[in-house]
Design a protein around this motif. Structure first.
Motif, PDB file in Angstrom:
ATOM      1  N   LYS A   1      36.958  22.755   8.937  1.00 25.72           N
ATOM      2  CA  LYS A   1      38.148  22.403   9.717  1.00 25.72           C
ATOM      3  C   LYS A   1      39.023  21.352   9.036  1.00 25.72           C
ATOM      4  CE  LYS A   1      37.498  23.830  14.343  1.00 25.72           C
ATOM      5  NZ  LYS A   1      37.590  23.404  15.733  1.00 25.72           N
ATOM      6  N   VAL A   2      38.514  20.674   8.044  1.00 28.00           N
ATOM      7  CA  VAL A   2      39.332  19.742   7.263  1.00 28.00           C
ATOM      8  C   VAL A   2      39.680  20.451   5.958  1.00 28.00           C
ATOM      9  CG1 VAL A   2      39.415  17.519   6.077  1.00 28.00           C
ATOM     10  CG2 VAL A   2      38.251  17.710   8.293  1.00 28.00           C
ATOM     11  N   ILE A   3      40.987  20.679   5.765  1.00 27.25           N
ATOM     12  CA  ILE A   3      41.440  21.426   4.582  1.00 27.25           C
ATOM     13  C   ILE A   3      42.509  20.609   3.864  1.00 27.25           C
ATOM     14  CG2 ILE A   3      42.427  23.572   3.714  1.00 27.25           C
ATOM     15  CD1 ILE A   3      41.520  24.935   6.321  1.00 27.25           C
ATOM     16  N   THR A   4      42.295  20.396   2.580  1.00 25.22           N
ATOM     17  CA  THR A   4      43.281  19.705   1.764  1.00 25.22           C
ATOM     18  C   THR A   4      44.151  20.744   1.048  1.00 25.22           C
ATOM     19  OG1 THR A   4      41.738  19.560  -0.097  1.00 25.22           O
ATOM     20  CG2 THR A   4      41.807  17.685   1.421  1.00 25.22           C
ATOM     21  N   PHE A   5      45.408  20.390   0.847  1.00 25.51           N
ATOM     22  CA  PHE A   5      46.370  21.288   0.202  1.00 25.51           C
ATOM     23  C   PHE A   5      46.906  20.596  -1.042  1.00 25.51           C
ATOM     24  CE2 PHE A   5      45.950  22.714   4.438  1.00 25.51           C
ATOM     25  CZ  PHE A   5      46.220  24.068   4.436  1.00 25.51           C
TER      26      PHE A   5
ATOM     27  N   HIS B   1      48.310  17.788  11.361  1.00 28.99           N
ATOM     28  CA  HIS B   1      48.959  18.109  10.090  1.00 28.99           C
ATOM     29  C   HIS B   1      49.412  16.792   9.469  1.00 28.99           C
ATOM     30  CE1 HIS B   1      52.663  20.141   7.989  1.00 28.99           C
ATOM     31  NE2 HIS B   1      51.831  19.601   7.133  1.00 28.99           N
ATOM     32  N   PHE B   2      48.834  16.470   8.331  1.00 25.88           N
ATOM     33  CA  PHE B   2      49.146  15.225   7.633  1.00 25.88           C
ATOM     34  C   PHE B   2      50.015  15.499   6.413  1.00 25.88           C
ATOM     35  CE2 PHE B   2      45.131  14.657   9.714  1.00 25.88           C
ATOM     36  CZ  PHE B   2      45.184  13.378  10.225  1.00 25.88           C
ATOM     37  N   ASP B   3      51.020  14.654   6.207  1.00 27.22           N
ATOM     38  CA  ASP B   3      51.784  14.632   4.963  1.00 27.22           C
ATOM     39  C   ASP B   3      51.686  13.204   4.458  1.00 27.22           C
ATOM     40  OD1 ASP B   3      53.649  14.454   2.910  1.00 27.22           O
ATOM     41  OD2 ASP B   3      55.036  15.830   3.868  1.00 27.22           O
ATOM     42  N   LEU B   4      50.835  12.995   3.476  1.00 29.87           N
ATOM     43  CA  LEU B   4      50.533  11.646   2.997  1.00 29.87           C
ATOM     44  C   LEU B   4      51.386  11.224   1.810  1.00 29.87           C
ATOM     45  CD1 LEU B   4      46.650  11.831   3.354  1.00 29.87           C
ATOM     46  CD2 LEU B   4      48.345  11.008   5.004  1.00 29.87           C
ATOM     47  N   TYR B   5      52.456  11.955   1.547  1.00 26.95           N
ATOM     48  CA  TYR B   5      53.296  11.673   0.377  1.00 26.95           C
ATOM     49  C   TYR B   5      53.799  10.228   0.372  1.00 26.95           C
ATOM     50  CZ  TYR B   5      56.962  12.211  -3.099  1.00 26.95           C
ATOM     51  OH  TYR B   5      57.757  12.078  -4.210  1.00 26.95           O
ATOM     52  N   ARG B   6      54.124   9.701   1.541  1.00 33.47           N
ATOM     53  CA  ARG B   6      54.698   8.358   1.625  1.00 33.47           C
ATOM     54  C   ARG B   6      53.659   7.237   1.803  1.00 33.47           C
ATOM     55  NH1 ARG B   6      59.807   9.208   1.250  1.00 33.47           N
ATOM     56  NH2 ARG B   6      60.819  10.986   2.199  1.00 33.47           N
TER      57      ARG B   6
ATOM     58  N   ILE C   1      45.862  18.699   5.375  1.00 36.52           N
ATOM     59  CA  ILE C   1      46.253  17.471   4.690  1.00 36.52           C
ATOM     60  C   ILE C   1      47.043  17.773   3.419  1.00 36.52           C
ATOM     61  CG2 ILE C   1      45.421  15.304   3.716  1.00 36.52           C
ATOM     62  CD1 ILE C   1      42.723  16.051   5.281  1.00 36.52           C
ATOM     63  N   GLU C   2      48.325  17.430   3.448  1.00 31.79           N
ATOM     64  CA  GLU C   2      49.153  17.515   2.241  1.00 31.79           C
ATOM     65  C   GLU C   2      49.057  16.185   1.494  1.00 31.79           C
ATOM     66  OE1 GLU C   2      53.109  19.362   2.524  1.00 31.79           O
ATOM     67  OE2 GLU C   2      52.716  19.549   4.680  1.00 31.79           O
ATOM     68  N   TRP C   3      49.038  16.225   0.182  1.00 33.71           N
ATOM     69  CA  TRP C   3      48.956  15.076  -0.714  1.00 33.71           C
ATOM     70  C   TRP C   3      47.656  14.298  -0.493  1.00 33.71           C
ATOM     71  CZ3 TRP C   3      52.297  15.853  -4.387  1.00 33.71           C
ATOM     72  CH2 TRP C   3      53.486  16.518  -4.082  1.00 33.71           C
ATOM     73  N   PRO C   4      46.506  14.993  -0.445  1.00 33.19           N
ATOM     74  CA  PRO C   4      45.228  14.313  -0.223  1.00 33.19           C
ATOM     75  C   PRO C   4      44.827  13.381  -1.366  1.00 33.19           C
ATOM     76  CG  PRO C   4      44.847  16.560  -0.916  1.00 33.19           C
ATOM     77  CD  PRO C   4      46.336  16.421  -0.681  1.00 33.19           C
ATOM     78  N   GLU C   5      45.426  13.564  -2.532  1.00 31.01           N
ATOM     79  CA  GLU C   5      45.093  12.694  -3.664  1.00 31.01           C
ATOM     80  C   GLU C   5      45.482  11.237  -3.398  1.00 31.01           C
ATOM     81  OE1 GLU C   5      48.846  15.058  -4.455  1.00 31.01           O
ATOM     82  OE2 GLU C   5      46.809  15.555  -3.871  1.00 31.01           O
ATOM     83  N   LYS C   6      46.274  11.001  -2.356  1.00 27.67           N
ATOM     84  CA  LYS C   6      46.642   9.631  -1.981  1.00 27.67           C
ATOM     85  C   LYS C   6      45.489   8.894  -1.292  1.00 27.67           C
ATOM     86  CE  LYS C   6      51.220   9.635  -2.778  1.00 27.67           C
ATOM     87  NZ  LYS C   6      52.105   8.513  -2.973  1.00 27.67           N
ATOM     88  N   VAL C   7      44.500   9.652  -0.762  1.00 30.86           N
ATOM     89  CA  VAL C   7      43.382   9.030  -0.030  1.00 30.86           C
ATOM     90  C   VAL C   7      42.030   9.611  -0.477  1.00 30.86           C
ATOM     91  CG1 VAL C   7      44.777   8.402   1.989  1.00 30.86           C
ATOM     92  CG2 VAL C   7      43.665  10.635   1.908  1.00 30.86           C
ATOM     93  N   PRO C   8      41.756   9.645  -1.766  1.00 25.92           N
ATOM     94  CA  PRO C   8      40.553  10.343  -2.242  1.00 25.92           C
ATOM     95  C   PRO C   8      39.238   9.797  -1.684  1.00 25.92           C
ATOM     96  CG  PRO C   8      41.453   8.954  -3.972  1.00 25.92           C
ATOM     97  CD  PRO C   8      42.459   8.971  -2.850  1.00 25.92           C
ATOM     98  N   HIS C   9      39.174   8.515  -1.393  1.00 23.20           N
ATOM     99  CA  HIS C   9      37.932   7.913  -0.912  1.00 23.20           C
ATOM    100  C   HIS C   9      37.774   8.017   0.602  1.00 23.20           C
ATOM    101  CE1 HIS C   9      38.735   5.920  -4.818  1.00 23.20           C
ATOM    102  NE2 HIS C   9      37.484   6.304  -5.009  1.00 23.20           N
ATOM    103  N   LEU C  10      38.784   8.489   1.291  1.00 24.16           N
ATOM    104  CA  LEU C  10      38.729   8.606   2.752  1.00 24.16           C
ATOM    105  C   LEU C  10      38.457  10.027   3.215  1.00 24.16           C
ATOM    106  CD1 LEU C  10      41.699   6.262   3.736  1.00 24.16           C
ATOM    107  CD2 LEU C  10      39.269   5.705   3.553  1.00 24.16           C
ATOM    108  N   LEU C  11      38.562  10.993   2.318  1.00 22.54           N
ATOM    109  CA  LEU C  11      38.342  12.393   2.699  1.00 22.54           C
ATOM    110  C   LEU C  11      36.857  12.654   2.966  1.00 22.54           C
ATOM    111  CD1 LEU C  11      40.561  14.119  -0.001  1.00 22.54           C
ATOM    112  CD2 LEU C  11      41.078  13.907   2.444  1.00 22.54           C
TER     113      LEU C  11
END
Length: 138
Positions: free
Chosen positions: A25-29, A75-80, A104-114
Motif C-alpha cells: 500500500k506504500v508506493i514510491t514513484f 498522495h504526497f508530492d515531496l518536491y518542495r 509518494i512522488e519524489w521519495p528520494e527527499k525522505v529516504p530514511h523515513l520510507l
C-alpha cells in the motif's frame, strides 16, 4: 511488472498495477519532472473509487482522498521538502505506517523515513513519446 504505454493507455496501466498480487500500500514513484507521475496517481486514485477531483499536492505536500468504500488514500508530492526533519515534523511517518494507501512522488527527499516494505514504480519517457514503467513489489 513492466509496461510500455501511451498516456491514453494509462487507465489500463493503473488497473494492471492494482491487480498486482499482494501489492504493497506504500508506493514510491520515481521519474523526472513531467513524465507522468501525477497523471498515473490520479488514475490509481480513480480506480480505487475516489469520485472527486484529484490533483497534485505540490504546495500542500499531501492530499487525502476517500473512496466510495471509505478507504483513505494519501498522495504526497515531496518536491518542495527541504529535508527529512521537515517531513518528520509534519508527521509523515504516521501516514506511511497508517495502513492506508500512500502514493509518494519524489521519495528520494525522505529516504530514511520510507518504510522498508514498500513498492516502487519507475517511469521513464521513451523517444517515441511512450512511457516505460517498472513496478517492483518484492
Amino acid at each position: 511488472m513492466t509496461a510500455t504505454f501511451t498516456l491514453e493507455e494509462i487507465n489500463k496501466v493503473a488497473k494492471d498495477i492494482l491487480a498486482t498480487p499482494n501489492l504493497k500500500k506504500v508506493i514510491t514513484f520515481h521519474a523526472t519532472m513531467g513524465v507522468g507521475k501525477t497523471t498515473l496517481i490520479k488514475e490509481l486514485v480513480k480506480e480505487l473509487g475516489v469520485t472527486g477531483n484529484s490533483s497534485s499536492p505540490t504546495f500542500s505536500l499531501v492530499n487525502e482522498y476517500e473512496s466510495k468504500t471509505g478507504e483513505i488514500i494519501y498522495h504526497f508530492d515531496l518536491y518542495r521538502i527541504n529535508n527529512e526533519l521537515e517531513a518528520y515534523d509534519m508527521g509523515i511517518d504516521e501516514y506511511f505506517y497508517s495502513g492506508n494507501w500512500c502514493f509518494i512522488e519524489w521519495p528520494e527527499k525522505v529516504p530514511h523515513l520510507l518504510p522498508l516494505d514498500h513498492a516502487s514504480i519507475v517511469i521513464r519517457s521513451l523517444p517515441n513519446g511512450k512511457r516505460e514503467l517498472l513496478l517492483k513489489n518484492d
